[in-house]
Design a protein around this motif. Structure first.
Motif, PDB file in Angstrom:
ATOM      1  N   ARG A  86      76.589  38.228 -32.073  1.00 51.55           N
ATOM      2  CA  ARG A  86      75.697  37.078 -31.953  1.00 51.55           C
ATOM      3  C   ARG A  86      76.526  35.895 -31.486  1.00 51.55           C
ATOM      4  NH1 ARG A  86      73.087  34.067 -37.192  1.00 51.55           N
ATOM      5  NH2 ARG A  86      72.109  32.282 -36.134  1.00 51.55           N
ATOM      6  N   VAL A  87      76.166  35.308 -30.366  1.00 47.27           N
ATOM      7  CA  VAL A  87      76.867  34.144 -29.827  1.00 47.27           C
ATOM      8  C   VAL A  87      76.023  32.904 -30.117  1.00 47.27           C
ATOM      9  CG1 VAL A  87      77.816  33.045 -27.769  1.00 47.27           C
ATOM     10  CG2 VAL A  87      77.891  35.540 -27.994  1.00 47.27           C
ATOM     11  N   VAL A  88      76.628  31.936 -30.792  1.00 44.76           N
ATOM     12  CA  VAL A  88      75.932  30.700 -31.137  1.00 44.76           C
ATOM     13  C   VAL A  88      76.634  29.555 -30.427  1.00 44.76           C
ATOM     14  CG1 VAL A  88      75.107  29.224 -32.997  1.00 44.76           C
ATOM     15  CG2 VAL A  88      75.375  31.678 -33.381  1.00 44.76           C
ATOM     16  N   ARG A  89      75.913  28.880 -29.573  1.00 40.72           N
ATOM     17  CA  ARG A  89      76.495  27.810 -28.776  1.00 40.72           C
ATOM     18  C   ARG A  89      76.606  26.514 -29.571  1.00 40.72           C
ATOM     19  NH1 ARG A  89      79.220  30.542 -25.136  1.00 40.72           N
ATOM     20  NH2 ARG A  89      77.918  32.066 -24.028  1.00 40.72           N
ATOM     21  N   SER A 113      86.262  29.319 -28.079  1.00 42.35           N
ATOM     22  CA  SER A 113      85.296  29.884 -29.017  1.00 42.35           C
ATOM     23  C   SER A 113      86.023  30.339 -30.279  1.00 42.35           C
ATOM     24  CB  SER A 113      84.576  31.076 -28.384  1.00 42.35           C
ATOM     25  OG  SER A 113      83.876  30.696 -27.221  1.00 42.35           O
ATOM     26  N   VAL A 114      85.246  30.514 -31.350  1.00 47.17           N
ATOM     27  CA  VAL A 114      85.797  30.985 -32.624  1.00 47.17           C
ATOM     28  C   VAL A 114      85.153  32.318 -32.970  1.00 47.17           C
ATOM     29  CG1 VAL A 114      86.209  30.464 -35.050  1.00 47.17           C
ATOM     30  CG2 VAL A 114      86.092  28.601 -33.385  1.00 47.17           C
ATOM     31  N   LEU A 115      85.982  33.336 -33.148  1.00 42.46           N
ATOM     32  CA  LEU A 115      85.517  34.669 -33.539  1.00 42.46           C
ATOM     33  C   LEU A 115      85.637  34.798 -35.051  1.00 42.46           C
ATOM     34  CD1 LEU A 115      84.768  37.681 -32.974  1.00 42.46           C
ATOM     35  CD2 LEU A 115      87.231  38.090 -32.665  1.00 42.46           C
ATOM     36  N   PHE A 116      84.510  35.069 -35.710  1.00 44.59           N
ATOM     37  CA  PHE A 116      84.483  35.234 -37.160  1.00 44.59           C
ATOM     38  C   PHE A 116      84.348  36.720 -37.512  1.00 44.59           C
ATOM     39  CE2 PHE A 116      83.215  30.792 -36.839  1.00 44.59           C
ATOM     40  CZ  PHE A 116      83.830  30.203 -37.950  1.00 44.59           C
ATOM     41  N   ILE A 117      85.195  37.185 -38.443  1.00 49.12           N
ATOM     42  CA  ILE A 117      85.170  38.586 -38.875  1.00 49.12           C
ATOM     43  C   ILE A 117      84.903  38.604 -40.377  1.00 49.12           C
ATOM     44  CG2 ILE A 117      86.374  40.791 -38.875  1.00 49.12           C
ATOM     45  CD1 ILE A 117      88.261  39.659 -36.748  1.00 49.12           C
ATOM     46  N   HIS A 118      83.795  39.193 -40.772  1.00 51.08           N
ATOM     47  CA  HIS A 118      83.344  39.130 -42.166  1.00 51.08           C
ATOM     48  C   HIS A 118      84.036  40.164 -43.053  1.00 51.08           C
ATOM     49  CE1 HIS A 118      80.917  42.821 -41.970  1.00 51.08           C
ATOM     50  NE2 HIS A 118      80.491  42.422 -40.778  1.00 51.08           N
ATOM     51  N   ASP A 158      81.789  26.917 -29.841  1.00 46.73           N
ATOM     52  CA  ASP A 158      80.961  28.107 -29.754  1.00 46.73           C
ATOM     53  C   ASP A 158      81.455  29.111 -30.790  1.00 46.73           C
ATOM     54  OD1 ASP A 158      79.550  27.040 -27.681  1.00 46.73           O
ATOM     55  OD2 ASP A 158      80.360  28.360 -26.135  1.00 46.73           O
ATOM     56  N   VAL A 159      80.540  29.850 -31.388  1.00 41.78           N
ATOM     57  CA  VAL A 159      80.874  30.795 -32.449  1.00 41.78           C
ATOM     58  C   VAL A 159      80.460  32.205 -32.050  1.00 41.78           C
ATOM     59  CG1 VAL A 159      80.233  31.524 -34.787  1.00 41.78           C
ATOM     60  CG2 VAL A 159      80.815  29.141 -34.341  1.00 41.78           C
ATOM     61  N   LEU A 160      81.340  33.155 -32.320  1.00 44.86           N
ATOM     62  CA  LEU A 160      81.069  34.575 -32.082  1.00 44.86           C
ATOM     63  C   LEU A 160      80.997  35.269 -33.436  1.00 44.86           C
ATOM     64  CD1 LEU A 160      83.775  35.155 -29.308  1.00 44.86           C
ATOM     65  CD2 LEU A 160      81.442  34.288 -29.028  1.00 44.86           C
ATOM     66  N   ALA A 191      88.564  43.201 -28.961  1.00 48.32           N
ATOM     67  CA  ALA A 191      89.246  42.790 -27.725  1.00 48.32           C
ATOM     68  C   ALA A 191      88.294  42.836 -26.542  1.00 48.32           C
ATOM     69  CB  ALA A 191      90.463  43.684 -27.480  1.00 48.32           C
ATOM     70  N   ALA A 192      87.442  43.865 -26.492  1.00 46.29           N
ATOM     71  CA  ALA A 192      86.478  43.975 -25.394  1.00 46.29           C
ATOM     72  C   ALA A 192      85.504  42.800 -25.405  1.00 46.29           C
ATOM     73  CB  ALA A 192      85.722  45.298 -25.504  1.00 46.29           C
ATOM     74  N   ILE A 193      85.087  42.384 -26.594  1.00 51.31           N
ATOM     75  CA  ILE A 193      84.178  41.234 -26.703  1.00 51.31           C
ATOM     76  C   ILE A 193      84.836  39.981 -26.146  1.00 51.31           C
ATOM     77  CG2 ILE A 193      83.168  39.630 -28.374  1.00 51.31           C
ATOM     78  CD1 ILE A 193      82.448  42.074 -30.088  1.00 51.31           C
ATOM     79  N   VAL A 194      86.066  39.736 -26.556  1.00 46.20           N
ATOM     80  CA  VAL A 194      86.764  38.525 -26.108  1.00 46.20           C
ATOM     81  C   VAL A 194      86.997  38.565 -24.601  1.00 46.20           C
ATOM     82  CG1 VAL A 194      88.888  37.178 -26.304  1.00 46.20           C
ATOM     83  CG2 VAL A 194      87.837  38.164 -28.352  1.00 46.20           C
ATOM     84  N   MET A 195      87.438  39.693 -24.085  1.00 46.19           N
ATOM     85  CA  MET A 195      87.716  39.791 -22.644  1.00 46.19           C
ATOM     86  C   MET A 195      86.445  39.706 -21.816  1.00 46.19           C
ATOM     87  SD  MET A 195      90.916  42.492 -22.405  1.00 46.19           S
ATOM     88  CE  MET A 195      90.136  43.789 -23.361  1.00 46.19           C
ATOM     89  N   ASP A 196      85.343  40.236 -22.330  1.00 47.12           N
ATOM     90  CA  ASP A 196      84.083  40.169 -21.590  1.00 47.12           C
ATOM     91  C   ASP A 196      83.575  38.740 -21.460  1.00 47.12           C
ATOM     92  OD1 ASP A 196      84.073  42.868 -21.197  1.00 47.12           O
ATOM     93  OD2 ASP A 196      82.584  43.321 -22.750  1.00 47.12           O
ATOM     94  N   LEU A 197      83.948  37.882 -22.407  1.00 44.07           N
ATOM     95  CA  LEU A 197      83.517  36.490 -22.326  1.00 44.07           C
ATOM     96  C   LEU A 197      84.174  35.762 -21.167  1.00 44.07           C
ATOM     97  CD1 LEU A 197      83.606  35.550 -26.113  1.00 44.07           C
ATOM     98  CD2 LEU A 197      81.589  35.886 -24.698  1.00 44.07           C
ATOM     99  N   ASP A 198      85.398  36.181 -20.842  1.00 39.94           N
ATOM    100  CA  ASP A 198      86.114  35.658 -19.679  1.00 39.94           C
ATOM    101  C   ASP A 198      86.292  34.149 -19.729  1.00 39.94           C
ATOM    102  OD1 ASP A 198      85.764  35.625 -16.066  1.00 39.94           O
ATOM    103  OD2 ASP A 198      87.514  36.076 -17.307  1.00 39.94           O
TER     104      ASP A 198
END
Length: 252
Positions: free
Chosen positions: A8-11, A20-25, A50-52, A80-87
């Motif tokens: 879920r990407v929250v702008r 962006s900030v990637l949160f891992i629960h 932006d939050v991931l 890693a795929a998520i972060v790289m896909d954001l480009d």
């Protein structure tokens, strides 16, 4: 087969100039429960980030969306795929509990994808390694009492969230156990903030992580939250403020 984590990407509520900030629960939680309900999402988007939000395998609204391996190495590849896909360049990473273990390894193996690392409730070992899967599965199937106190405590946490799929959580634990956690094997080289409640029994080995970071030459900071334990440290405003200031240090 590469995992496809629910994302879920929250702008942000302002013009975005920072990563962006990637949160891992944590275990038996979700992106929404761990970070949205405790108002981390709003706190960071209000600050222009932006939050991931990801849901780990076995968690969230669709816990069985992945048929591939749920081992930590595969989760790292999916992140890693998520972060790289954001480009849009490296991200800041914030993890809690199980998410702290995954965030530590993600930053260590992918330093080019991470600017700052914040890990909450961390320890030098993986708490799920001590979980007695056979006892837990027997309890769910027959109602037989769990004799291991630690396993019983984790089960109470898992059952507290009624939407959890217990059998899916057990599959994740099995996958986590297949790759034992050794934080000394690969240490993050990015600036790292370690945070825990001073009443958190699971974080008593956090000082060992700080020593590993110092030995690696990594800039690091530590915050102990007074009166907080593993369950409620994540709701601390002091935690939020310190984390935001830490990841913003180079952008102010």
């Amino acid at each position: 087969m590469t995992l496809d984590l629910n994302l879920r990407v929250v702008r942000a509520n302002a013009e975005v100039k920072s990563p962006s900030v990637l949160f891992i629960h944590g275990f038996a939680s979700s992106g929404e429960l761990n970070w949205d309900r405790s108002r981390w999402l709003k706190y960071f988007t209000d600050a222009g980030r932006d939050v991931l939000l990801v849901d780990l395998p076995g968690h969230g609204e669709d816990p069985r969306r992945n048929d591939g391996s749920w081992a930590p190495s595969q989760i790292r590849q999916a992140l890693a795929a998520i972060v790289m896909d954001l480009d849009d360049g490296p991200v800041d990473v914030i993890g809690y509990s199980l998410g702290s273990r995954l965030a530590w390894e993600f930053a260590a193996f992918n330093p080019d994808l991470v600017n700052h690392l914040v890990i909450g409730g961390p320890g030098a070992g993986d708490p799920l390694a001590a979980f007695e899967l056979d006892q837990a599965r027997t309890y769910v199937e027959t109602g037989e009492k769990i004799h291991d106190d630690y396993t019983a405590a984790i089960m109470r946490i898992a059952e507290a969230e009624r939407s959890n799929d217990l059998s899916a959580l057990f599959e994740l634990i099995e996958a986590i156990k297949s790759e034992p956690y050794d934080p000394a094997a690969k240490v993050p080289s990015v600036p790292t903030l370690l945070v825990a409640g001073d009443q958190d029994d699971l974080a008593t080995t956090m000082p060992h992580l700080r020593r590993l970071l110092k030995d690696e030459g990594t800039r690091n900071e530590v915050l102990w939250l007074a009166g907080r334990n593993h369950a409620n440290a994540v709701t601390s405003r002091e935690f939020k403020e310190k984390a935001l200031n830490f990841v913003n240090a180079e952008f102010l």
